[in-house]
Write a protein that holds these residues in place. Structure first.
Motif, short mmCIF file in Angstrom:
data_model
loop_
_atom_site.label_atom_id
_atom_site.label_comp_id
_atom_site.label_asym_id
_atom_site.label_seq_id
_atom_site.Cartn_x
_atom_site.Cartn_y
_atom_site.Cartn_z
N THR B 249 10.66 -17.37 -10.70
CA THR B 249 9.40 -16.67 -10.98
C THR B 249 9.26 -16.53 -12.49
N LYS B 251 8.36 -15.18 -16.14
CA LYS B 251 8.29 -13.83 -16.69
C LYS B 251 6.96 -13.66 -17.41
N ASP B 252 6.74 -12.42 -17.85
CA ASP B 252 5.43 -12.11 -18.40
C ASP B 252 5.34 -12.32 -19.91
N LYS B 253 6.42 -12.81 -20.49
CA LYS B 253 6.47 -12.87 -21.96
C LYS B 253 6.11 -14.27 -22.45
N THR B 254 5.10 -14.37 -23.31
CA THR B 254 4.71 -15.68 -23.84
C THR B 254 5.74 -16.14 -24.87
N LYS B 273 -0.63 -21.77 -23.25
CA LYS B 273 0.47 -20.82 -23.43
C LYS B 273 1.59 -21.18 -22.47
N ASN B 275 5.07 -19.38 -20.82
CA ASN B 275 5.87 -18.15 -20.72
C ASN B 275 7.35 -18.44 -20.53
N GLU B 278 8.94 -20.22 -17.20
CA GLU B 278 7.80 -20.82 -16.51
C GLU B 278 7.89 -22.35 -16.61
N ASP B 461 4.29 -23.93 -12.17
CA ASP B 461 3.67 -22.65 -11.88
C ASP B 461 2.20 -22.69 -12.24
N ASN B 476 -4.43 -22.13 -12.69
CA ASN B 476 -3.48 -21.01 -12.70
C ASN B 476 -2.98 -20.62 -11.32
#
Lengths: 337, 498
Positions: B249, B251-254, B273, B275, B278, B461, B476
């Motif tokens: 999965t 993560k939320d950090k670019t 972008k 992540n 990803e 993803d 997306n």
């Protein structure tokens, strides 16, 4: 005590293994060398004497220097045709500095070597930045520096009478001539450079696959310039030693030496397409050429026939080696599948 | 007796390895026959036997009713068997028509360029090809060069044309054109042996197909009678259940952000972008600007305007070395040309980017070196009998894994994969998908550039679609990825952002 012993054993093991590997890797060319030596020693009783063998080592030292430099150059898929001229240029320049300018010996040795190294840097920079074939670039510098050597000396040898300078090439340490010691030292340095440094691995990568080396983050520029500089540096040094032995800076010296150097490298198992070759192999290549020269002289073979014989032997030696490697390659593929 | 080409019980042994073991191959007149198999299945060996490069040890080959014994290359050419190899064999500095007529120039005593050109023109007209006859071959696109090869084969009155992986460097459009030409050839009475490892292609173009595995003929059937699963099973010898793995999965950090990257004539205003953890798929036709973008990210090419941000900071790499030190690495598209140092060992190839870790001046710390090699040979499952084994002797999959290892050893933050499964067989492919998934799990950000849509769809993803140098779509929603939509974006190039 026990630990010490095992460590020592390990070290001995390692050394023995690398010697065995060395023989294995060069078995083809080594057996050729031994064959020639046996042949000549049967035909001439003066050949297999300690003094003659040391003599051969001394005689080949100039070629070994050039050939070591050439090994690096050929490994990165280049060629350096300028070494013979650079060698002459170096000797003439040193002789001029001592004889005409009365410079101290250390400076008259150092300055030409530095200038020669700059010539190499020039070669490398042109090759790497313009992409002009190394053959063409170094062919040009070959002619240019032959010209400079002639100009400085006005076409005739410059005599050297400075004793200290003459010592460089003619003295002995016990039975061993100084040039042999230089050769051994150069070999050590070149070996370490090629096998024990990052630079050495980069050379093999660059010669093996230039694009891949670039993709792996290796700077081709730096390696290439360094390699040509090294080749000219060694040629410059060899020029000093040779002029010292001849007690003169001879502007016509070193003609065709680049070809002998290339022959030694190729005999030593290097590939012209780059990426394959070793310092140890080159040494054997140079020894073979030396033994041939010496042996043919001892057997009183006429000079013109010597050329023919040398050419034939080189071709045969390389041919057998290539055939042997092809066979080996085929069998190594088999193991895989 | 309808015997066009009949290969019966042919075996070929190279010292120590049985490349072909009693294989049969039967091709009819006017047939497009597919030959599939993994790398090492014996496809190239049979091609080379038919081309007269190798001689079989046993078995019989009959072509047009004649038994063939000990053919040489020129024998087999004059019998009407032509091979178009993957690496094209054209003379780059000669013109198209000269290449077409090469070796078979019409001559009445003297060579006549005009006569050659006339003949070449007839050939391409008959095939329905459009080729610039007077252009030098080196100036042509690879797809056009391939057409020149086909024209060359056809001009020699070939009755059987063997094509070895003909689509490997073609875009979707070009593949369509190739199919058209192949069908034209068939109408002209030529048979085609279409060698590939892409099953979709076989289903689409071939009438019948033969599947090789480990040097043996496994199946030979009408294409219509075979399902995809049957084909895979025949090729691999086992069923592959989890072809793709995707358990990570993001993560939320670019980690990496590309902003308005442009270069005149190459790419235009590319932004995306990426992540941590990803897998971002990037797809498009050949020439869409994907590899070009990747080259800029890796410091191989410059760009005119735009920005690359790594962990929020603007970066600008002048060469791959700088990119690597910042944690951005790339597994290049072309393994042989851009990845491998062929005459060196696997170990050497894996450690070339991390020499600093174990060589200090003239001290080589072999233990650290071996540990690094060991670690990645094990974790990536590289099959080699020793780190010293020449990398060029490994299979495509293992070579690719070695290049993966080279970059993983640098502990990268961003891993760019350009066509990571090209020329890799099915088994190794699944392993590579597994590796990608594992890496994403450990937090590596992965940019997966690929032309194989199923691969992009099942491992990514999010997906970025590029066309003509621009990003035309960013998808997306993982659940809504579909091959049809992506192809539409690829071809139509309308700008859409979900």
């Amino acid at each position: 005590m026990n630990d010490n012993m095992t460590y020592k054993n390990l070290l001995i093991n390692k050394v023995i293994r690398s010697i065995v590997n060395y023989f294995k890797r060069n078995i083809g060319i080594l057996s050729g060398l031994i064959f020639i030596m046996i042949l000549v020693s049967f035909l001439s009783e003066n050949f297999l004497t300690a003094s003659n063998l040391l003599n051969i080592l001394r005689q080949i030292s100039t070629n070994v220097f050039l050939a070591f430099g050439m090994s690096f150059v050929i490994l990165i898929c280049g060629i350096d045709l300028s070494v013979g001229s650079v060698l002459a240029f170096s000797g003439v320049l040193a002789a001029y500095m001592i004889g005409v300018w009365n410079w101290p010996v250390w400076l008259a040795v150092l300055a030409p070597i530095i200038i020669c190294t700059l010539v190499g840097i020039f070669n490398g920079v042109i090759v790497t930045f313009t992409g002009i074939a190394a053959f063409v670039v170094t062919l040009s510098t070959q002619t240019i520096f032959r010209g400079f050597a002639m100009l400085i000396a006005n076409g005739a040898p410059i005599r050297i009478i400075n004793q200290a300078y003459i010592t460089i090439g003619t003295s002995y340490l016990g039975p061993i001539a100084y040039p042999i010691i230089y050769t051994a030292f150069a070999m050590l340095v070149c070996y370490l450079l090629l096998n024990k440094t990052r630079f050495g691995r980069h050379i093999y990568a660059l010669g093996g696959n230039r694009t891949a080396a670039l993709f792996a983050g290796i700077s081709a520029t730096r390696v290439e310039v360094f390699v040509y500089a090294l080749s000219s540096f060694l040629a410059g040094f060899a020029g000093i030693v040779l002029s010292s032995r001849m007690t003169a800076g001879v502007p016509a010296s070193g003609e065709g030496y680049e070809l002998d150097a290339i022959a030694a490298v190729v005999l030593g198992g290097a590939s012209f397409t780059g990426g394959v070759g070793t310092i140890g192999g080159t040494l054997i290549g140079a020894i073979i050429i030396g033994v041939l020269n010496n042996g043919l002289n001892m057997l009183n073979v006429a000079a013109f026939w010597q050329y023919v014989a040398k050419g034939v032997v080189i071709l045969l030696a390389v041919l057998t080696d290539v055939l042997r490697k092809k066979r080996k390659e085929r069998s190594s593929i088999i193991k895989m599948k | 007796m309808n015997s066009f080409l009949d290969v019966k019980g042919v075996s070929k042994t190279f010292p120590g390895v049985k490349a072909l073991d009693n294989v049969n191959l039967h091709i009819n007149k006017r047939e497009i026959h597919g030959l599939i198999g993994e790398n090492g299945a014996g496809k190239s060996t049979i091609i080379k036997i038919l081309a007269g490069v190798y001689k079989p040890d046993s078995g019989s080959i009959s072509f047009l009713g004649n038994e063939i014994h000990n053919d040489t290359i020129s024998h087999s050419l004059s019998r009407g068997i032509s091979v178009i190899y993957q690496e094209l064999c054209l003379v780059p500095y000669m013109k198209v028509y000269e290449n077409i007529m090469l070796g078979f120039e019409p001559s009445k005593g003297l060579y006549s360029g005009a006569e050659s050109r006339k003949r070449a023109a007839q050939v391409i007209e008959k095939l329905g090809l459009e080729l610039p006859l007077d252009a030098e071959v080196r100036k042509l696109d690879i797809a056009v060069q391939q057409m020149v090869e086909i024209a060359k084969a056809f001009s020699r009155d070939s009755k059987l044309i063997i094509m070895d992986e003909p689509t490997s460097s073609l875009s979707l459009n070009e593949i369509e054109k190739l199919y058209k030409i192949i069908r034209n050839l068939k109408n002209e009475g030529v048979s085609i042996l279409f060698v590939s490892h892409k099953l979709e292609e076989i289903s689409e173009i071939c009438d019948r197909c033969t599947i090789f595995r480990d040097g043996k003929t496994i199946i030979s059937k009408e294409v219509g009678d075979l399902t995809r699963d049957q084909m895979v099973f025949a090729m691999v010898g086992r069923t592959i259940n989890n072809y793709y793995t995707s358990t990570h999965t993001p993560k939320d950090k670019t980690l990496l952000e590309v902003k308005n990257l442009s270069k005149a004539g190459v790419i235009n205003d590319v932004s995306f972008k990426l992540n941590e953890g990803e897998v971002l798929g990037m797809t498009g036709l050949i020439g869409a600007g994907r590899s070009e973008t990747a080259r800029m990210l890796f410091g191989l090419d410059t760009f005119d305007s735009g920005e690359i941000l790594l962990e929020g900071k603007t970066v600008s790499f002048r060469n791959p070395h700088e990119a690597m030190q910042a944690g951005v690495v790339m597994v290049p598209e072309n393994r042989k040309e851009q990845g491998l140092i062929p005459q060196m060992g696997v170990g050497y190839n894996m450690t070339i980017a991390v020499l600093k870790k174990f060589i200090k001046f003239i001290r080589v710390k072999s233990k650290i070196e071996n540990d690094i090699i060991d670690k990645y040979m094990k974790s990536l499952g590289i099959k080699a009998y020793s780190p010293l084994q020449l990398v060029s002797n490994l299979s495509g999959g293992n070579q690719q894994k070695a290049i993966f290892g080279r970059w993983l050893a640098t502990s990268p933050k961003v891993l760019i994969l350009d066509e990571p499964t090209r020329g890799v067989d099915v088994g190794a492919k699944t392993e590579i998908y597994g590796i990608i998934d594992e890496l994403a799990k450990s937090g590596v950000a992965i940019l997966l550039i690929s032309s194989e849509l199923p691969e992009v769809i099942n491992t990514s993803d999010r997906i970025v679609v590029m066309s003509k140098g621009a990003v035309v779509a960013t998808l997306n929603d993982k659940d809504k990825f579909s091959q049809e939509t992506i192809i539409k974006y690829c071809i139509e190039g309308a700008v859409v952002h979900e």
